[in-house]
Write an enzyme that holds these catalytic residues in place. Structure first.
Site, PDB file in Angstrom:
ATOM      1  N   SER A   1       0.874   4.034  -2.956  1.00 50.18           N
ATOM      2  CA  SER A   1       0.573   5.436  -2.647  1.00 50.18           C
ATOM      3  C   SER A   1       1.798   6.379  -3.307  1.00 50.18           C
ATOM      4  O   SER A   1       1.444   7.571  -3.819  1.00 50.18           O
ATOM      5  CB  SER A   1       0.397   5.580  -1.154  1.00 50.18           C
ATOM      6  OG  SER A   1       1.482   5.606  -0.522  1.00 50.18           O
ATOM      7  N   LYS A   2       2.793   6.212  -3.183  1.00 51.71           N
ATOM      8  CA  LYS A   2       3.859   6.714  -3.668  1.00 51.71           C
ATOM      9  C   LYS A   2       3.845   6.873  -5.439  1.00 51.71           C
ATOM     10  O   LYS A   2       4.179   8.066  -5.820  1.00 51.71           O
ATOM     11  CB  LYS A   2       5.389   6.338  -3.504  1.00 51.71           C
ATOM     12  CG  LYS A   2       5.612   6.306  -1.943  1.00 51.71           C
ATOM     13  CD  LYS A   2       5.346   7.882  -1.590  1.00 51.71           C
ATOM     14  CE  LYS A   2       6.699   8.308  -0.739  1.00 51.71           C
ATOM     15  NZ  LYS A   2       6.235   9.829  -0.178  1.00 51.71           N
TER      16      LYS A   2
ATOM     17  N   PRO B   1       0.844  -1.152   0.185  1.00 54.93           N
ATOM     18  CA  PRO B   1      -0.006  -0.005   0.043  1.00 54.93           C
ATOM     19  C   PRO B   1       0.786   1.265   0.159  1.00 54.93           C
ATOM     20  O   PRO B   1       0.459   2.262  -0.718  1.00 54.93           O
ATOM     21  CB  PRO B   1      -0.798  -0.115   1.259  1.00 54.93           C
ATOM     22  CG  PRO B   1      -0.826  -1.665   1.722  1.00 54.93           C
ATOM     23  CD  PRO B   1       0.424  -2.286   1.006  1.00 54.93           C
ATOM     24  N   TYR B   2       2.145   1.144   0.787  1.00 50.14           N
ATOM     25  CA  TYR B   2       2.825   2.371   0.882  1.00 50.14           C
ATOM     26  C   TYR B   2       3.246   2.742  -0.591  1.00 50.14           C
ATOM     27  O   TYR B   2       3.271   3.847  -1.101  1.00 50.14           O
ATOM     28  CB  TYR B   2       4.064   1.979   1.419  1.00 50.14           C
ATOM     29  CG  TYR B   2       5.142   3.056   1.403  1.00 50.14           C
ATOM     30  CD1 TYR B   2       4.883   4.536   2.014  1.00 50.14           C
ATOM     31  CD2 TYR B   2       6.526   2.707   0.988  1.00 50.14           C
ATOM     32  CE1 TYR B   2       6.031   5.492   1.913  1.00 50.14           C
ATOM     33  CE2 TYR B   2       7.529   3.740   0.812  1.00 50.14           C
ATOM     34  CZ  TYR B   2       7.029   5.085   1.342  1.00 50.14           C
ATOM     35  OH  TYR B   2       8.191   6.062   1.215  1.00 50.14           O
ATOM     36  N   ALA B   3       4.003   1.576  -1.482  1.00 51.82           N
ATOM     37  CA  ALA B   3       4.599   1.882  -2.754  1.00 51.82           C
ATOM     38  C   ALA B   3       3.458   2.258  -3.858  1.00 51.82           C
ATOM     39  O   ALA B   3       3.727   3.140  -4.620  1.00 51.82           O
ATOM     40  CB  ALA B   3       5.275   0.644  -3.146  1.00 51.82           C
TER      41      ALA B   3
END
Ligand SMILES: NC(=O)c1ccc[n+]([C@@H]2O[C@H](COP(=O)([O-])OP(=O)(O)OC[C@H]3O[C@@H](n4cnc5c(N)ncnc54)[C@H](O)[C@@H]3O)[C@@H](O)[C@H]2O)c1
Length: 299
Positions: free
Chosen positions: A139-140, A135-137
């Site tokens: 979002s980036k 999810p972090y990647a």
């Protein structure tokens, strides 16, 4: 300058002020992954500052800035699983609002995680396909896509940043604190993952260069050390610096954590005049000195 209470942002804002830029520090320390550390950093900051939640506040204070350096956000692959709402809010919504409010150049912090894992035969270049796996990647990637549509943006893809002040959830921070306390080092996976570990002072230099460099709008640039090192090798270095033989406690690997990151920093050299200067052995010694001398008072 957003994210000014954070690990990287607090050093960028101090360095920018020292370099003679007129700065305004912006953050919402309560939104940080490590709110206690961010609040202490924020309170200690003596530069002009304003507390603004970028996902909801009126962002008019950003409009008159010649350049906005946007480092605020919710970092971390591991903690992003199950925190998708916060991740979207602080990484995507906040970035969209910052881009809309800014009147000039915006330098946006992205991440090597947008690439997924690097191959074995060559380092990752900016035009390689993106393969976000957490999810972090994701979002980036979304924040990058919003940023790259705007006329004067520079997207910096940072690779595993370390050094004094590193976030408490990050590997070298956890390893050093464990080693100093005589506890086994908590390693996710088998320690064979390799990273283009990049010292925060090198990252600061690249970020400041991006403020003024002539860069075509919407360009993404790798900010990473060109020599990947495995976690095991880094632990060996840490043991030598501390003069201990570290015990390791293996935990399950983190979903979405790349096997290897490997930066090709040629574009940063060409566009920003930037080359990483700090070798891992020196940078790690620098971080360990911080844990010994300063961290006990601020953590
Ligand atoms: N540290 C790394 O290795 C690394 C690697 C790649 C990319 N990055 C990116 O670099 C940037 C800085 O990372 P860091 O390690 O310094 O993280 P950090 O958590 O130390 O700093 C981020 C700061 O953003 C602030 N913030 C979060 N949400 C906010 C909001 N809604 N409004 C205002 N402020 C908000 C937090 O309070 C915090 O102080 C992030 O965008 C991160 O994704 C970091």
């Amino acid at each position: 300058m957003t994210g000014a209470a954070g690990f990287i942002g607090s050093r960028v804002v101090e360095a920018a002020a020292e370099a003679g830029h007129e700065v305004l520090a912006v953050d919402a320390p309560d939104r940080a992954l490590a709110p206690g550390a961010a609040r202490r950093t924020w309170d200690a900051l003596t530069l002009p500052k304003v507390e603004l939640d970028l996902a909801s506040a009126d962002l008019r204070p950003l409009t008159s800035a010649d350049v906005v350096v946007h480092l605020a956000g919710r970092p971390g692959i591991r903690s992003s699983w199950g925190a998708e709402d916060d991740i979207h809010r602080d990484n995507v919504v906040a970035t969209r609002r910052v881009l809309a409010a800014a009147g000039g150049r915006v330098v946006v912090a992205s991440s090597s995680s947008v690439y997924g894992s690097a191959g074995r035969d060559r380092p990752t270049r900016e035009d390689d396909p993106l393969a976000p796996a957490s999810p972090y990647a994701v979002s980036k990637v979304a924040a990058e896509r919003l940023a790259r549509r705007c006329p004067d943006t520079v997207v910096l893809r940072y690779f595993s940043v370390y050094g004094p002040g590193q976030r408490p959830d990050m590997a070298f921070h956890r390893f050093t604190e464990a080693a100093l306390a005589g506890r086994p080092l908590p390693v996710f996976g088998d320690g064979r993952k390799a990273r283009s570990f990049t010292h925060v002072d090198d990252v600061v230099a690249a970020t400041l260069a991006a403020v003024t460099a002539g860069v075509p709008g919407g360009t993404a640039i790798n900010v990473g050390h060109p020599e990947p090192v495995t976690v095991r090798t880094a632990i060996g270095l840490l043991g030598r610096i501390l003069d201990v033989r570290p015990d390791i406690e293996n935990a399950a690997p983190v979903a979405g954590d790349a096997d290897r990151t490997w930066a090709d920093p040629s574009l940063a050299r060409d566009l920003l005049g930037w080359t990483p200067r700090i070798a891992l052995a020196d940078g790690l010694a620098d971080q360990i000195a911080w844990h010994r001398e300063i961290a006990p008072a601020v953590l």
